[in-house]
Structures are given as C-alpha cells and as structure tokens.
Design a protein around this motif. Structure first.
Motif, PDB file in Angstrom:
ATOM      1  N   SER A 223      -5.233  -0.829   2.012  1.00  0.00           N
ATOM      2  CA  SER A 223      -5.090  -0.121   0.744  1.00  0.00           C
ATOM      3  C   SER A 223      -6.365  -0.256  -0.071  1.00  0.00           C
ATOM      4  CB  SER A 223      -3.910  -0.674  -0.066  1.00  0.00           C
ATOM      5  OG  SER A 223      -4.219  -1.969  -0.564  1.00  0.00           O
TER       6      SER A 223
ATOM      7  N   GLU B 220      -6.426  -1.200  -3.133  1.00  0.00           N
ATOM      8  CA  GLU B 220      -6.288  -2.474  -3.855  1.00  0.00           C
ATOM      9  C   GLU B 220      -6.899  -3.613  -3.040  1.00  0.00           C
ATOM     10  OE1 GLU B 220      -2.741  -4.840  -6.152  1.00  0.00           O
ATOM     11  OE2 GLU B 220      -2.346  -4.206  -4.081  1.00  0.00           O
ATOM     12  N   GLU B 221      -6.601  -3.645  -1.739  1.00  0.00           N
ATOM     13  CA  GLU B 221      -7.157  -4.684  -0.888  1.00  0.00           C
ATOM     14  C   GLU B 221      -8.671  -4.541  -0.758  1.00  0.00           C
ATOM     15  OE1 GLU B 221      -3.324  -5.669   1.989  1.00  0.00           O
ATOM     16  OE2 GLU B 221      -5.014  -4.532   2.795  1.00  0.00           O
TER      17      GLU B 221
ATOM     18  N   ASP C 218     -10.700  -3.421  -2.998  1.00  0.00           N
ATOM     19  CA  ASP C 218     -11.314  -3.888  -4.236  1.00  0.00           C
ATOM     20  C   ASP C 218     -11.314  -5.414  -4.324  1.00  0.00           C
ATOM     21  OD1 ASP C 218     -11.965  -1.345  -5.056  1.00  0.00           O
ATOM     22  OD2 ASP C 218     -10.148  -1.072  -6.244  1.00  0.00           O
ATOM     23  N   LYS C 219     -10.294  -6.058  -3.787  1.00  0.00           N
ATOM     24  CA  LYS C 219     -10.273  -7.523  -3.747  1.00  0.00           C
ATOM     25  C   LYS C 219     -11.391  -8.045  -2.842  1.00  0.00           C
ATOM     26  CE  LYS C 219      -5.335  -8.122  -4.709  1.00  0.00           C
ATOM     27  NZ  LYS C 219      -4.006  -8.539  -4.161  1.00  0.00           N
TER      28      LYS C 219
ATOM     29  N   ARG D 299     -14.790   1.457   1.708  1.00  0.00           N
ATOM     30  CA  ARG D 299     -13.792   1.846   0.706  1.00  0.00           C
ATOM     31  C   ARG D 299     -13.749   3.364   0.539  1.00  0.00           C
ATOM     32  NH1 ARG D 299     -12.285   3.314  -4.266  1.00  0.00           N
ATOM     33  NH2 ARG D 299     -10.810   1.990  -5.441  1.00  0.00           N
TER      34      ARG D 299
ATOM     35  N   GLU E 175     -10.544   5.685   0.830  1.00  0.00           N
ATOM     36  CA  GLU E 175     -10.069   6.476  -0.305  1.00  0.00           C
ATOM     37  C   GLU E 175      -9.812   7.930   0.104  1.00  0.00           C
ATOM     38  OE1 GLU E 175     -10.887   7.142  -5.033  1.00  0.00           O
ATOM     39  OE2 GLU E 175     -12.614   6.633  -3.754  1.00  0.00           O
TER      40      GLU E 175
ATOM     41  N   GLU F  54      -6.885   6.509  -8.845  1.00  0.00           N
ATOM     42  CA  GLU F  54      -6.946   5.462  -9.861  1.00  0.00           C
ATOM     43  C   GLU F  54      -6.025   4.289  -9.518  1.00  0.00           C
ATOM     44  OE1 GLU F  54      -9.149   5.682 -12.068  1.00  0.00           O
ATOM     45  OE2 GLU F  54      -9.634   7.825 -12.157  1.00  0.00           O
ATOM     46  N   LYS F  55      -6.229   3.170 -10.221  1.00  0.00           N
ATOM     47  CA  LYS F  55      -5.464   1.954  -9.932  1.00  0.00           C
ATOM     48  C   LYS F  55      -3.974   2.103 -10.247  1.00  0.00           C
ATOM     49  CE  LYS F  55      -9.214  -1.404 -10.266  1.00  0.00           C
ATOM     50  NZ  LYS F  55      -9.705  -2.665 -10.872  1.00  0.00           N
ATOM     51  N   TYR F  56      -3.624   2.998 -11.156  1.00  0.00           N
ATOM     52  CA  TYR F  56      -2.213   3.197 -11.495  1.00  0.00           C
ATOM     53  C   TYR F  56      -1.487   4.103 -10.502  1.00  0.00           C
ATOM     54  CZ  TYR F  56      -4.168   7.460 -13.538  1.00  0.00           C
ATOM     55  OH  TYR F  56      -4.840   8.646 -13.726  1.00  0.00           O
TER      56      TYR F  56
ATOM     57  N   TYR G  46      -2.420   3.511  -4.453  1.00  0.00           N
ATOM     58  CA  TYR G  46      -3.474   2.502  -4.561  1.00  0.00           C
ATOM     59  C   TYR G  46      -3.093   1.209  -3.857  1.00  0.00           C
ATOM     60  CZ  TYR G  46      -6.794  -0.716  -6.839  1.00  0.00           C
ATOM     61  OH  TYR G  46      -7.763  -1.654  -7.079  1.00  0.00           O
ATOM     62  N   THR G  47      -1.794   0.939  -3.735  1.00  0.00           N
ATOM     63  CA  THR G  47      -1.317  -0.322  -3.158  1.00  0.00           C
ATOM     64  C   THR G  47      -0.574  -0.087  -1.848  1.00  0.00           C
ATOM     65  OG1 THR G  47       0.821  -0.234  -4.299  1.00  0.00           O
ATOM     66  CG2 THR G  47      -1.018  -1.262  -5.484  1.00  0.00           C
TER      67      THR G  47
END
Length: 386
Positions: free
Chosen positions: A102, A104-105, A107-108, A322, A326, A346-348, A352-353
């Motif tokens: 994802s 989210e992952e 970005d971590k 990434r 995306e 976007e993160k929302y 994203y997850t």
C-alpha cells in the motif's frame, strides 16, 4: 567490501545472488534467510556461499554489525516491515517489486530511509536494459516529437497452478494480481518515459484462474496533463507473452522492441509514404547510444554498490517504487469503483491503506487450496521457449 544479507530464498533470489556474485571484489553475501530454512541452506550450497550464515528469522540478520545491505526477496506483504526494521537497524535496503502492499506502507519505508539516512532502492531492473535505456534517450532527444499516445502491452501467461502457492492470488498477501506483480515492470517504464498521468480509468476481471481472488487481466486508460493518452493492458492470460511499449510522437513512432516509423502526408492529409530522412536520423542516434554492460538484476545491483561506494544517489529510488505503486493503486481504484480516478491519491483515500484496499476491491474467487512450495523454482518466459 560491502556485506549483503539476502532475506527470502524463493524464486527470485537466484537473480539477486547471481548479480552480487558478479562483483566478488566489491561485495560479499554474508547471510541468507528464509522462513523455510532449508530453502536458504539450498541457495547457500547451490551458489557456493560458504561463509554465509543461514537464518530463518530476518531479525537475526539485523543483529549482525557487519551487514551493510539487506536485500529483500520475500512476498509483497512482508516488504514494509522488513524494510523499516532494517533501515531502523542502520542497514541500507534493496527491495523487490512491488515496493509494498500500500501507499501507506511505502511512506513508512521512505520515512525510515530519510530518518536513518540510509539508501532505499526498489528493483526496476528493466530500466537498465539496453533497449529501454536507448528508448529513454530517444524520447529525451525530441527527435520523435512530443509523445501523444502510448500503448503498453504487458502480456504474460501463467497456468492455473501458478496461483496454488500459498501467498499468491490473495489481496492480503500478494497485494493484487497481474497489474501489480507482472505489469509493474512496464508501468514503471511508462512512468520513467512519460511521467505520472493526472487521470486513470480502468476495468479488470479474472477470466482463467478460479483459484485466485485477484485479477488476471486489466485494461487502463491514462490521461496526461498535456493531453496525451496511454493504454495499459496487464495480463497473465496471453499465450506467447508478446510484450511491447509503443510511443507515438508527433513526428514518428518508436518502441520496444525497437522500431521507428515516420509518416509523410499527401496534401489531403492521408499517408503518402515514409520520412526516410527522419527515420535515418532517429535510427543513427539510437545506434550511437552505448549498450549496457549487464542484463537482468545485475546492472541495478551494480548501481546500488556504486551509490554506496561513491556516496551518491541510486538511479532507482524508493520514490520511484512508490510512483509505480500509486499508478497501480489508481488502476485498482478505477476498476473497483467504475469511476475516473485523479492523481495523486491522498492519505484520506480508502485505497491508501491495505485495509481500505481489502474492503474495496472485488474478490473474484475464493482461494480454497494451496501448496507451501513448488519443487520447480525456475522462472521461464514463454517468448523464449521454442
């Protein structure tokens, strides 16, 4: 000497091991790990890694002070945790595609790389192939004119049994089907050549693998800010595995496999022949570009070693991995929601997850049976089989 630890001893690991073994004066494989310890031991024996320590838990590798690079060759759902733990332990990281499951992952992982000031590179070995390197330079030369359309045919073929492996064919563990795990190479190439689009539309289905939750074919349409369009077909149902990227410039057509064609028009706008002068100019420029020294994973591993030796950036950064994910996520969202998807995600956004993806994508079939490992780990390509 740069010390390397291989995490994951499955099908793709030999490509990495053989790549590192090309540079015995510059690097050494000091550890190899797999949850099936016997697989790691087999790779140690097969490739003569006599000094390598065999582990079944990657966290043991992170305790080794002499490990400079952790090379992750595990299934996609494990990438983020292993990468973040490795970066936090002060190790540089190479990770197989896809970068993670994802955004989210991703970005971590990127944050861990920045925080610890350690290298993070995602495998995109096709960028280092001669024909793609040359195509990139021809695009940048402008000889073919502005690119107005791209056709990406990522045609692969996998038998029904391909998805019998326990982690394949599930959204949770593989992260997706052919779009993520096969076409990612061509999608990365397209981004490298043309950049990120601003809108995506897509459809996907599973037409031949009822032992997989995920898609085995998808078709996406991309729209770029300058008006150019692109189409991507991702598939594991195409016999013969013909693959191509065709770029239509305002002045000429160029592609991989390489071909150049430049039309000239009659006074009514219809084709009247070929612009042989322009074709020769483009062909001469293409021929003048040096060929790459290595093939496969080797040139990218060479680039990582050079980055560490010379304290410079790698050619394929974590951000590149990434970007590919995306665009693939946008394809999955567009196909799942039947809506046009605008980038960036976007993160929302639910997509994203991992949990949001799991709740939003179609599960085409239920995966009911599986095998732990295949006895034959060879990776073959249909186009090369006579």
């Amino acid at each position: 000497m740069i010390n390397v630890a291989i995490v994951g001893a499955g099908n793709i690991s030999p490509a990495h091991i053989k790549g590192f073994l090309e540079f015995p004066q510059r690097c050494k494989i000091v550890a190899i790990c797999d949850i099936y310890k016997e697989k790691a031991a087999e790779k140690k024996k097969r490739f003569g890694l006599n000094d390598a320590i065999v582990y079944e838990n990657y966290k043991e590798i992170l305790k080794m002070e002499d490990v400079d690079v952790v090379d992750i060759c595990t299934p996609p759902y494990t990438h983020a945790n292993i990468a973040v733990d490795s970066l936090n332990a002060g190790k540089n990281v190479i990770v197989e595609k896809p970068m993670a499951a994802s955004l989210e992952e991703c970005d971590k992982m990127l944050e861990a790389s920045r925080k610890n000031k350690k290298l993070l590179s995602v495998i995109s070995q096709n960028r280092f192939r001669t024909q793609f390197m040359k195509l990139k330079k021809v695009v940048e030369s402008g000889l073919a004119g502005d690119i107005v359309h791209a056709q990406v045919d990522s045609f692969w073929w996998r038998d029904h049994s391909y998805y019998d492996l326990w982690w394949r064919g599930t959204w949770e563990k593989e992260g997706g089907g052919c779009t993520l795990n096969h076409a990612i190479h061509h999608i990365d190439m397209l981004i490298w050549l043309l950049g990120m689009p601003e809108e995506v539309q897509a459809v996907m289905n599973n037409v031949a693998h009822d032992n997989a939750e995920v898609e085995d074919i998808s078709i996406a349409i991309l729209k770029y800010k300058n008006g150019a369009l692109a189409q991507i077909t991702s598939s594991v149902v195409h016999h013969g595995e013909e693959q191509q990227i065709v770029l239509q410039g305002k002045k000429a057509r160029i592609s991989v496999p390489w071909r150049v064609y430049a039309s000239v028009a009659s006074n009514n706008g219809f084709p009247a022949g070929r612009d042989e002068k322009l074709e020769k100019e483009i062909q001469d420029y293409y021929d003048s570009i040096d060929e790459t020294r290595y093939e496969g994973h080797t040139p990218q591993l060479d680039d990582v070693l050079k980055a560490l030796e010379l304290n410079r950036d790698v050619l394929v950064k974590g951000e590149d991995g990434r970007n590919a994910l995306e665009l693939i996520t946008a394809i999955y969202k567009a196909a799942s929601t039947r809506q046009v998807v605008k980038l960036p995600i976007e993160k929302y956004d639910p997509f994203y997850t991992v949990s949001g993806i799991m709740a939003s994508v179609p599960h085409f079939y239920e995966k009911k049976t599986f095998v732990e490992n295949f006895s034959d780990e060879r990776i073959t390509f249909g186009r090369d089989i006579k």
